[in-house]
Design a protein around this motif. Structure first.
Motif, PDB file in Angstrom:
ATOM      1  N   SER A 255      18.460  24.971  63.772  1.00 24.51           N
ATOM      2  CA  SER A 255      18.438  25.021  62.603  1.00 24.51           C
ATOM      3  C   SER A 255      19.726  26.184  61.780  1.00 24.51           C
ATOM      4  O   SER A 255      19.758  27.194  62.384  1.00 24.51           O
ATOM      5  CB  SER A 255      16.461  25.890  61.827  1.00 24.51           C
ATOM      6  N   CYS A 256      19.953  25.281  60.980  1.00 21.23           N
ATOM      7  CA  CYS A 256      21.504  26.439  60.585  1.00 21.23           C
ATOM      8  C   CYS A 256      20.608  27.287  59.505  1.00 21.23           C
ATOM      9  O   CYS A 256      21.642  28.147  59.016  1.00 21.23           O
ATOM     10  CB  CYS A 256      22.326  25.250  60.340  1.00 21.23           C
ATOM     11  N   ALA A 257      19.620  27.285  58.988  1.00 20.68           N
ATOM     12  CA  ALA A 257      19.521  28.286  58.481  1.00 20.68           C
ATOM     13  C   ALA A 257      18.400  29.617  59.000  1.00 20.68           C
ATOM     14  O   ALA A 257      18.379  31.202  58.358  1.00 20.68           O
ATOM     15  CB  ALA A 257      17.846  27.692  57.930  1.00 20.68           C
TER      16      ALA A 257
ATOM     17  N   VAL B 229      27.473  23.715  66.700  1.00 18.47           N
ATOM     18  CA  VAL B 229      25.966  24.483  67.482  1.00 18.47           C
ATOM     19  C   VAL B 229      25.286  24.261  66.950  1.00 18.47           C
ATOM     20  O   VAL B 229      24.236  24.424  67.683  1.00 18.47           O
ATOM     21  CB  VAL B 229      27.032  25.895  66.799  1.00 18.47           C
ATOM     22  N   HIS B 230      25.024  23.118  66.226  1.00 13.85           N
ATOM     23  CA  HIS B 230      23.737  22.727  65.885  1.00 13.85           C
ATOM     24  C   HIS B 230      23.327  21.600  67.551  1.00 13.85           C
ATOM     25  O   HIS B 230      22.474  21.426  68.246  1.00 13.85           O
ATOM     26  CB  HIS B 230      23.375  21.224  65.092  1.00 13.85           C
ATOM     27  N   LEU B 231      24.009  20.747  67.590  1.00  9.80           N
ATOM     28  CA  LEU B 231      24.096  19.830  68.862  1.00  9.80           C
ATOM     29  C   LEU B 231      23.783  20.831  70.408  1.00  9.80           C
ATOM     30  O   LEU B 231      22.896  20.396  70.899  1.00  9.80           O
ATOM     31  CB  LEU B 231      25.373  19.570  69.962  1.00  9.80           C
TER      32      LEU B 231
ATOM     33  N   GLU C 167      32.692  22.719  63.558  1.00  8.58           N
ATOM     34  CA  GLU C 167      32.477  24.051  64.212  1.00  8.58           C
ATOM     35  C   GLU C 167      30.910  24.441  64.571  1.00  8.58           C
ATOM     36  O   GLU C 167      29.829  23.983  64.978  1.00  8.58           O
ATOM     37  CB  GLU C 167      33.058  25.408  63.756  1.00  8.58           C
ATOM     38  N   HIS C 168      30.120  23.537  63.022  1.00  8.23           N
ATOM     39  CA  HIS C 168      28.605  24.164  62.224  1.00  8.23           C
ATOM     40  C   HIS C 168      28.004  23.019  63.711  1.00  8.23           C
ATOM     41  O   HIS C 168      27.242  22.666  64.171  1.00  8.23           O
ATOM     42  CB  HIS C 168      28.868  23.228  60.279  1.00  8.23           C
ATOM     43  N   GLU C 169      28.704  21.528  63.521  1.00  9.37           N
ATOM     44  CA  GLU C 169      28.354  20.201  63.823  1.00  9.37           C
ATOM     45  C   GLU C 169      27.299  20.382  65.837  1.00  9.37           C
ATOM     46  O   GLU C 169      26.718  20.349  66.119  1.00  9.37           O
ATOM     47  CB  GLU C 169      28.295  18.942  63.447  1.00  9.37           C
TER      48      GLU C 169
HETATM   49 ZN   LIG Z   1      23.811  22.442  59.423  1.00 10.50          ZN
END
Ligand SMILES: [Zn+2]
Length: 256
Positions: A162-164, A150-152, A146-148
């Protein structure tokens, strides 16, 4: 630019029940369809499983918007033993075959097998990924995917990700209920400490090629990096010369 995906990203705000229903369905389907996964705490997995999981997420959460925006652009899936801190990565590669030719772009989502496989081995503490408690490797892998994803999506729509940053965290929260952007899977560093009480800075002894050495733990990744004083070694910032050894943690003996 895909407006449909972008609109969906701005508007969606899924209930906990909706998220649970969809992610449980994905859990079941990926496990059921896989020729590799041998259970929720799988002991082996394949990039095919990641692809399958990705496509189900894309269908259930984004109306296949990722595949639509990607078009012919290749998306690869990888499993890495060498990732000992990050649980997942998403990378964009661009290259030209000749100077004036078109730019070839491709993406890769990679997942750390080291972190997944050394977590859920009967440890005492609770394991969370993205702030959500995970009970098995499959759930952890889903949170990482799920996290990756959203990066994509950010890379596809806005180039940078940026996940920050707030935008990322707003999307992962509204779609997946994430409350953090980090994981607490067990890293080699933590394992070295909980199982062997060894951490960076410790003095250790070990055998290598029939010789006994003593040195200082400098770093712990898949193995420990040990610096052993040796006049023929490289000079370090403390003015001394050291030779570097890469030693499996279980081969080290702590000295004090
Ligand atoms: Zn990340």
């Amino acid at each position: 630019m895909n407006h449909q995906l972008q609109t969906a990203l701005h508007e969606a705000d899924l209930s906990r029940e909706a998220i649970f229903e969809r992610t449980s369905e994905i859990f079941e389907r990926v496990l059921y369809d896989s020729a590799f996964l041998d259970g929720p705490n799988f002991t082996t997995f394949h990039p095919f499983d990641l692809r399958r999981m990705f496509d189900l997420y894309d269908r259930f959460f984004f109306g296949q918007g990722c595949r639509e925006v990607l078009g012919d652009v290749p998306l690869h899936f990888g499993i890495s033993k060498r990732m000992t801190r990050s649980a997942g990565t998403t990378t964009r590669r661009e290259r030209r075959t000749h100077a004036l030719g078109p730019v070839h772009r491709e993406y890769e989502i990679a997942v750390s097998s080291t972190l997944l496989f050394q977590t859920f081995c009967g440890e005492e503490r609770t394991v969370t990924v993205s702030g959500l408690v995970c009970h098995n490797r499959m759930q952890a892998l889903q949170r990482v995917m799920e996290h990756e994803m959203v990066h994509l999506i950010e890379m596809l729509l806005w180039t940078n990700s940026s996940c920050a940053a707030r935008r990322f965290q707003s999307i992962t929260h509204r779609f997946f209920g994430h409350v953090e952007h980090t994981h607490e899977l067990i890293t080699p560093r933590e394992k070295a400490w909980t199982q062997y009480q060894i951490r960076a800075g410790d003095r250790v002894g070990f055998r290598f090629d029939g010789h006994h050495y003593t040195g200082i733990v400098n770093r712990i990744t898949k193995r420990a990096t040990i610096l052993v004083e040796d006049p023929r070694g490289s000079r370090y910032s403390d003015g001394k010369h050291y030779r570097k050894f890469y030693v499996p943690i279980q081969m080290l003996q702590k000295l004090d």
